[in-house]
Design an enzyme around this catalytic site. Structure first.
Site, PDB file in Angstrom:
ATOM      1  CD  GLU A   5      24.055 -25.900   4.706  1.00 47.57           C
ATOM      2  OE1 GLU A   5      23.135 -26.621   3.661  1.00 47.57           O
ATOM      3  OE2 GLU A   5      23.737 -26.416   6.353  1.00 47.57           O
TER       4      GLU A   5
ATOM      5  CG  ASP B 224      -1.448   1.049   1.538  1.00 48.09           C
ATOM      6  OD1 ASP B 224      -1.915   2.238   0.484  1.00 48.09           O
ATOM      7  OD2 ASP B 224      -2.257   1.123   2.731  1.00 48.09           O
TER       8      ASP B 224
END
Length: 276
Positions: free
Chosen positions: A117, A37
């Site tokens: 990772e 919005d």
């Protein structure tokens, strides 16, 4: 009347938060649709794009959102796999690149990451910090979109810096959303560059997996550079008219490039064209 008064109340609350806690960044959101919005951007600089954080789904979500809203306002995070909604497993690299073209954040338990990772993620965070000023304030180009049949089921995004003196002049990302046997990606033609400007085109985080010609299975291997080498010097004209060769081999496969400004001394000594 009810919904109008409700929104006026929301605005009053956000006014209070911003006035009393000016150093707190507000990310707005909503349950279901209607997340974005323009009026809410007055109170918070970013909006959560979707609870669907799957990489392949997010490509379409963020592509469409970027048609109206700046990418620096699109909430995008690196999340855990298998994805909580699609159960799809994608590489950490792919998740980083898609979230890079948004606000970027982490939405996973880093304690559960494997050691390699965690080290990989550290590199991605450092790269984000370097590229964010260009990505968040530059001009965004949607180079490829699978809605067009000519784009071969791949998305390609590019941001060009609004500051001609910036070292990082552009950032490019390509991600294959669906692999089609026997079909190859065309050359990627960049946009928004200076035709007579010389750039250092660097590939970041190259793929290190290759397909075994005997079994068809993916296996670890040496870095596979899209241009055969980590970086090349090329003019803006050649990058836009000739393009970059792109070779991706499976769903979710991705590559990325950084275009850096070449100092004038280096530009005078270097050739102004490069044959890929």
């Amino acid at each position: 009347e009810v919904f109008h008064r409700y929104m006026v109340g929301v605005y009053e609350i956000l006014h209070y938060v911003n006035d009393n806690f000016p150093h707190v960044r507000v990310e707005t959101c909503s349950g279901g649709g209607g997340r974005f919005d323009p009026g809410m951007l007055y109170f918070g600089p970013q909006i959560w794009a979707s609870d669907n954080t799957d990489v392949l789904s997010r490509l379409a979500i963020q592509h469409g959102t970027s048609l109206v809203y700046p990418i620096m306002s699109i909430g995008a995070h690196v999340t855990a796999v298998p994805n909580h909604q699609t159960q799809r497993v994608t590489s950490l690299k792919a998740r980083f690149l898609v979230s890079l073209f948004g606000t970027f954040g982490l939405e996973l338990d880093v304690r559960r990451l494997e050691k390699h990772e965690a080290l990989e993620l550290r590199e991605y965070i450092a790269m984000f910090k370097e590229l964010a000023p260009t990505v968040h304030t530059g001009k965004f180009y949607r180079l490829w979109c699978p809605v067009k049949s000519s784009d071969q089921q791949a998305y390609a995004w590019m941001v060009v810096s609004s500051d001609p003196t910036s070292e990082v002049q552009a950032v490019v990302m390509v991600l294959l959303s669906r692999m089609e046997i026997g079909r190859y990606l065309p050359e990627l033609h960049l946009r928004g560059l200076g035709e007579d400007t010389l750039y250092l085109l660097q590939e970041i985080f190259p793929n290190t997996s290759m397909r075994d010609p005997h079994t068809g299975q993916m296996k670890a291997g040496p870095p596979l550079w899209q241009m055969g080498k980590p970086s090349v010097l090329a003019s803006g004209s050649s990058l836009m008219k000739v393009g970059i060769p792109i070779r991706l081999s499976h769903d979710g496969d991705a590559c990325a490039f950084v275009l850096r400004r070449v100092p004038e001394a280096g530009a005078e000594a270097a050739p102004h064209t490069f044959e890929f």
